[in-house]
Scaffold this motif. Structure first.
Motif, PDB file in Angstrom:
ATOM      1  N   ILE A  24      -7.787   3.748   7.649  1.00 33.44           N
ATOM      2  CA  ILE A  24      -6.862   4.282   6.649  1.00 33.44           C
ATOM      3  C   ILE A  24      -6.941   3.526   5.320  1.00 33.44           C
ATOM      4  O   ILE A  24      -6.612   4.073   4.281  1.00 33.44           O
ATOM      5  CB  ILE A  24      -5.415   4.308   7.176  1.00 33.44           C
ATOM      6  N   PHE A  25      -7.376   2.263   5.350  1.00 31.18           N
ATOM      7  CA  PHE A  25      -7.575   1.491   4.125  1.00 31.18           C
ATOM      8  C   PHE A  25      -9.021   0.997   4.087  1.00 31.18           C
ATOM      9  O   PHE A  25      -9.604   0.711   5.143  1.00 31.18           O
ATOM     10  CB  PHE A  25      -6.637   0.269   4.072  1.00 31.18           C
ATOM     11  N   PRO A  26      -9.617   0.871   2.894  1.00 31.23           N
ATOM     12  CA  PRO A  26     -10.991   0.340   2.804  1.00 31.23           C
ATOM     13  C   PRO A  26     -11.101  -1.070   3.380  1.00 31.23           C
ATOM     14  O   PRO A  26     -12.121  -1.453   3.936  1.00 31.23           O
ATOM     15  CB  PRO A  26     -11.290   0.347   1.292  1.00 31.23           C
ATOM     16  N   ASN A  72       3.747  -4.437   3.298  1.00 36.79           N
ATOM     17  CA  ASN A  72       5.002  -4.347   2.561  1.00 36.79           C
ATOM     18  C   ASN A  72       5.569  -2.939   2.756  1.00 36.79           C
ATOM     19  O   ASN A  72       4.995  -2.127   3.491  1.00 36.79           O
ATOM     20  CB  ASN A  72       4.805  -4.677   1.070  1.00 36.79           C
ATOM     21  N   GLU A  73       6.680  -2.634   2.139  1.00 36.04           N
ATOM     22  CA  GLU A  73       7.333  -1.334   2.339  1.00 36.04           C
ATOM     23  C   GLU A  73       6.393  -0.175   1.990  1.00 36.04           C
ATOM     24  O   GLU A  73       6.330   0.830   2.705  1.00 36.04           O
ATOM     25  CB  GLU A  73       8.606  -1.249   1.479  1.00 36.04           C
ATOM     26  N   MET A  74       5.652  -0.316   0.903  1.00 31.91           N
ATOM     27  CA  MET A  74       4.804   0.782   0.442  1.00 31.91           C
ATOM     28  C   MET A  74       3.628   1.017   1.390  1.00 31.91           C
ATOM     29  O   MET A  74       3.365   2.156   1.798  1.00 31.91           O
ATOM     30  CB  MET A  74       4.280   0.479  -0.969  1.00 31.91           C
ATOM     31  N   THR A  75       2.915  -0.052   1.763  1.00 34.33           N
ATOM     32  CA  THR A  75       1.747   0.125   2.642  1.00 34.33           C
ATOM     33  C   THR A  75       2.187   0.536   4.046  1.00 34.33           C
ATOM     34  O   THR A  75       1.495   1.307   4.719  1.00 34.33           O
ATOM     35  CB  THR A  75       0.913  -1.169   2.711  1.00 34.33           C
ATOM     36  N   MET A  76       3.358   0.050   4.488  1.00 35.95           N
ATOM     37  CA  MET A  76       3.849   0.448   5.803  1.00 35.95           C
ATOM     38  C   MET A  76       4.150   1.945   5.830  1.00 35.95           C
ATOM     39  O   MET A  76       3.760   2.658   6.769  1.00 35.95           O
ATOM     40  CB  MET A  76       5.108  -0.334   6.170  1.00 35.95           C
ATOM     41  N   GLU A  77       4.830   2.461   4.813  1.00 40.33           N
ATOM     42  CA  GLU A  77       5.175   3.885   4.771  1.00 40.33           C
ATOM     43  C   GLU A  77       3.919   4.750   4.742  1.00 40.33           C
ATOM     44  O   GLU A  77       3.853   5.793   5.405  1.00 40.33           O
ATOM     45  CB  GLU A  77       6.056   4.178   3.549  1.00 40.33           C
ATOM     46  N   GLU A  78       2.922   4.327   3.978  1.00 38.60           N
ATOM     47  CA  GLU A  78       1.666   5.080   3.921  1.00 38.60           C
ATOM     48  C   GLU A  78       0.985   5.111   5.288  1.00 38.60           C
ATOM     49  O   GLU A  78       0.505   6.158   5.740  1.00 38.60           O
ATOM     50  CB  GLU A  78       0.721   4.471   2.884  1.00 38.60           C
ATOM     51  N   ALA A  79       0.985   3.968   5.957  1.00 39.06           N
ATOM     52  CA  ALA A  79       0.358   3.895   7.281  1.00 39.06           C
ATOM     53  C   ALA A  79       1.110   4.755   8.288  1.00 39.06           C
ATOM     54  O   ALA A  79       0.505   5.470   9.098  1.00 39.06           O
ATOM     55  CB  ALA A  79       0.308   2.444   7.750  1.00 39.06           C
ATOM     56  N   GLY A 136       4.390  -9.779   4.686  1.00 37.64           N
ATOM     57  CA  GLY A 136       3.446 -10.757   4.157  1.00 37.64           C
ATOM     58  C   GLY A 136       2.172 -10.890   4.952  1.00 37.64           C
ATOM     59  O   GLY A 136       1.221 -11.543   4.509  1.00 37.64           O
ATOM     60  N   CYS A 137       2.128 -10.295   6.148  1.00 36.84           N
ATOM     61  CA  CYS A 137       0.871 -10.328   6.898  1.00 36.84           C
ATOM     62  C   CYS A 137      -0.071  -9.262   6.336  1.00 36.84           C
ATOM     63  O   CYS A 137       0.275  -8.548   5.383  1.00 36.84           O
ATOM     64  CB  CYS A 137       1.127 -10.087   8.393  1.00 36.84           C
ATOM     65  N   TYR A 138      -1.249  -9.135   6.903  1.00 34.89           N
ATOM     66  CA  TYR A 138      -2.213  -8.116   6.489  1.00 34.89           C
ATOM     67  C   TYR A 138      -2.496  -7.204   7.673  1.00 34.89           C
ATOM     68  O   TYR A 138      -2.378  -7.617   8.834  1.00 34.89           O
ATOM     69  CB  TYR A 138      -3.510  -8.770   6.004  1.00 34.89           C
ATOM     70  N   PHE A 139      -2.884  -5.936   7.378  1.00 29.46           N
ATOM     71  CA  PHE A 139      -3.142  -5.011   8.483  1.00 29.46           C
ATOM     72  C   PHE A 139      -4.067  -3.882   8.038  1.00 29.46           C
ATOM     73  O   PHE A 139      -4.235  -3.598   6.847  1.00 29.46           O
ATOM     74  CB  PHE A 139      -1.824  -4.440   9.012  1.00 29.46           C
ATOM     75  N   ASN A 140      -4.676  -3.228   9.026  1.00 25.36           N
ATOM     76  CA  ASN A 140      -5.470  -2.016   8.823  1.00 25.36           C
ATOM     77  C   ASN A 140      -5.492  -1.255  10.141  1.00 25.36           C
ATOM     78  O   ASN A 140      -5.260  -1.829  11.210  1.00 25.36           O
ATOM     79  CB  ASN A 140      -6.890  -2.341   8.365  1.00 25.36           C
ATOM     80  N   ILE A 141      -5.768   0.052  10.059  1.00 22.36           N
ATOM     81  CA  ILE A 141      -5.766   0.905  11.245  1.00 22.36           C
ATOM     82  C   ILE A 141      -7.060   1.706  11.305  1.00 22.36           C
ATOM     83  O   ILE A 141      -7.403   2.421  10.350  1.00 22.36           O
ATOM     84  CB  ILE A 141      -4.562   1.862  11.245  1.00 22.36           C
ATOM     85  N   TYR A 142      -7.771   1.564  12.416  1.00 17.31           N
ATOM     86  CA  TYR A 142      -8.990   2.328  12.678  1.00 17.31           C
ATOM     87  C   TYR A 142      -8.695   3.335  13.787  1.00 17.31           C
ATOM     88  O   TYR A 142      -7.886   3.074  14.681  1.00 17.31           O
ATOM     89  CB  TYR A 142     -10.125   1.414  13.146  1.00 17.31           C
TER      90      TYR A 142
END
Length: 641
Positions: free
Chosen positions: A338-340, A346-353, A323-329
């Motif tokens: 990795i994200f705009p 969540n499971e999907m965004t974590m796996e992509e990261a 439920g938190c928010y995140f991004n990686i530079y």
């Protein structure tokens, strides 16, 4: 930055002036005093000038510098840096022996030493002393690091900082020795002392085990930092040490009055700690410059800085709350994300990261950290999700002060947690951005203690910010306290906070005082109080005064800005306090001149660059930056001209 092998003596089979280094470490509770002695001998037939650079902890207070030449002992004075340089040059031109010690104005953990006019056959011993606070680790150990590594600093385009020119040789060819001994004393029993290097067995000096000694085992190679971890029983007890002023100093001055050092471990109400929700926006910034391809240490050749940074980041990603928010530079000479924009975790965004992080390499060139930081700070924050910035870097930047200033400017909306990756990471940068960003710093030098360090920083980041922090004193009538430390802006559960204060006036009444820290946590007011004796501690020297002076000097140095209107006033205050306390600063230097030299040194000086042990070095052709790991002995010698 190009390599400059000016005077690489070992390749020419010529003698090197540096013969040996002796380091004595004295630890009292959580303060360390380091005394280094560097012994030289000129075996050449011409007079020489030896020039070298060495790393120190970024917050170290260099407080003594001296030279022993034969029976003559010369104690250096602290003077305005420009004046000291002029006196040094004048002494050399007059044929006198002279010694100059100065710190870098941009990078506070780098010092240079010039040993001037050593005649043929002459020997000299250089004494250097500094004091520093010891950081508390995730497992409650106190960390001391004697740097053997000084990584070349990347200079971004347009930077005016001078480049560092390095002379290096394989560690097996280094023609000088190192001895290192430690004495530990504390009000608490000493549980154990551990190190990344081989130590002789710990020797207790008394039955209650509050005093002990230990030495570096024979055969140490110049291939790593000497990292010590010191463990006490009941280490989380708050303490206060009052140190008497210097008898010869002016009453009312910092050095003339008593100074108290208070060490607090704030405790938050458990009801509040257990009820707060885990939310936030987590922004990760990972270094992918060429230097991140270097090995972490000699023990594990397969482990590189970039692989360690990836492992650290992957562990954090898998531990974030849903439920938190995140991004990686990631950054080098340029930066990517990795994200705009920050995405919900969540499971999907974590796996992509995770997939993208696992593919990250050291392929982005130089180390320009300012650009991505400016971009991150320009992005709008998400309501009800405080932004936590995590920075992973080996710290190889030449514009440290500019980076710290930017982090400090945005500390109201961003907490900054830093991870120094690999040996030689700039303590000035890693500690500086965490301190000014209201976060916490960690140093990752191997896989041994990575997980507890990572989880501690995440635990701190998940704590809501403590607000309305205030410090008040209850002292006898006639005694007042002036706080010398910057205002406390950050408190974490169980993490130590240090306060320095100058005590003015006298009282014939009670000899006890107290200090109270009040704060608000999630809207709940709370306070921690410590009672302490006003009687000065015995045999404490001036360690507390020097650390307090360094604290004030650092605060003033941060106020200094290029082309700032109040620069002259700030510089005047820094120079005055530096000279008064004998503690190093940006604007001062230590100068020692042997005015009683029996005869003037004749002939032109040969400049000798003391070679530093080399582990791996290469030229990154894209950025003309030496990105390798350069090893140099503790309090000794990587050279700059």
């Amino acid at each position: 930055m190009m390599m400059n092998h000016c005077g690489l003596l070992t390749e020419r089979k010529e003698a090197v002036p540096l013969k040996s280094i002796e380091v004595q470490l004295e630890v009292k509770d959580h303060v360390a005093t380091v005394v280094s002695t560097l012994n030289y001998e000129n075996k050449e037939d011409k007079p020489i000038e030896a020039v070298f650079v060495f790393p120190l902890p970024g917050d170290a207070a260099v407080c003594h510098f001296s030279a022993q030449i034969g029976q003559k002992h010369i104690v250096a004075e602290v003077k305005d840096k420009q004046q000291a340089k002029e006196e040094y040059d004048h002494a050399l031109s007059s044929g006198q022996q002279a010694f100059l010690l100065e710190g870098s104005e941009e990078i506070s953990d780098i010092f240079s030493l010039k040993v001037g006019s050593l005649p043929p056959g002459e020997s000299a011993s250089i004494g250097l002393e500094y004091v520093t606070e010891l950081a508390v680790q995730a497992d409650d150990g106190l960390r001391f690091c004697l740097p053997a590594v000084l990584n070349p600093r990347y200079q971004p385009q347009g930077s005016e900082s001078p480049s560092v020119q390095v002379t290096s040789v394989p560690a097996s060819l280094v023609p000088y020795s190192l001895s290192f001994s430690v004495q530990v004393s504390s009000p608490h029993a000493i549980s154990k002392v551990e190190s990344s290097c081989s130590l002789e067995p710990l020797q207790y000096l008394n039955t209650d085990q509050t005093q002990a000694t230990v030495k570096l085992a024979a055969g140490h190679k110049f291939d790593r930092d000497i990292e010590l971890l010191i463990y006490y029983k009941d280490a989380h007890q708050p303490t206060a040490v009052v140190e008497a002023g210097q008898a010869s100093a002016k009453p009312g001055s910092l050095m003339g009055d008593p100074v108290v050092m208070v060490s607090l471990y704030p405790e938050f109400p458990q009801s509040v700690m257990s009820s707060h929700t885990s939310c936030g926006e987590f922004v990760f910034l990972i270094d992918r410059s060429g230097s991140m391809g270097c090995r972490m240490n000699q023990k594990r050749p397969q482990e590189t800085r970039i692989s360690s940074a990836r492992d650290t980041l992957l562990l954090l990603l898998k531990s974030l709350p849903m439920g938190c928010y995140f991004n990686i530079y990631s950054f080098g000479s340029t930066f990517e994300h990795i994200f705009p924009k920050s995405m919900e975790y969540n499971e999907m965004t974590m796996e992509e990261a995770l997939r993208k992080v696992e593919k990250m390499k050291d392929d982005l060139g130089g180390t320009d950290i300012l650009q991505p930081l400016q971009h991150i700070y320009s992005q709008p924050c998400i309501p009800s999700h405080p932004r936590q910035l995590f920075v992973f870097t080996d710290g190889e930047v030449g514009n440290t002060k500019e980076v710290i200033d930017l982090v400090k400017k945005n500390s109201g909306s961003h907490r900054c947690f830093s991870f120094g990756i690999g040996e030689g990471a700039s303590s000035a940068l890693i500690n500086g951005i965490a301190k000014e960003g209201g976060g916490h710093a960690q140093f990752i030098t191997g896989t041994d203690r990575m997980q507890p360090k990572v989880m501690q920083s995440l635990k701190f980041a998940l704590q809501p910010s403590v607000e309305d922090i205030s410090v008040s004193w209850d002292l006898p009538k006639g005694v007042s306290a002036t706080i010398l430390s910057p205002p406390i802006t950050t408190l974490f559960q169980g993490q130590r906070s240090l306060i320095y204060a100058q005590l003015t006036g006298k009282s014939s009444e009670t000899t006890e005082g107290s200090v109270t820290v009040k704060f608000s946590f999630e809207g709940h007011p709370s306070k921690n109080q410590l009672h302490f004796s006003l009687k000065p501690a015995e045999d404490s020297g001036l360690t507390v005064h020097r650390l307090a002076a360094r604290t004030v000097i650092c605060s003033l140095e941060l106020e200094w800005k290029p082309n700032g209107q109040q620069n002259e006033e700030i510089k005047k205050k820094v120079v005055e306090l530096s000279v008064q306390s004998g503690v190093s600063s940006f604007f001062t230097a230590f100068i020692a001149i042997n005015k009683d030299s029996p005869e003037s040194v004749q002939g032109p000086l040969r400049c000798r660059i003391i070679p530093t042990p080399l582990y791996r070095a290469y030229i990154d052709s894209q950025v003309r930056q030496c990105s390798g790991k350069i090893y140099c002995p503790p309090s000794g010698p990587l050279i700059v001209l």
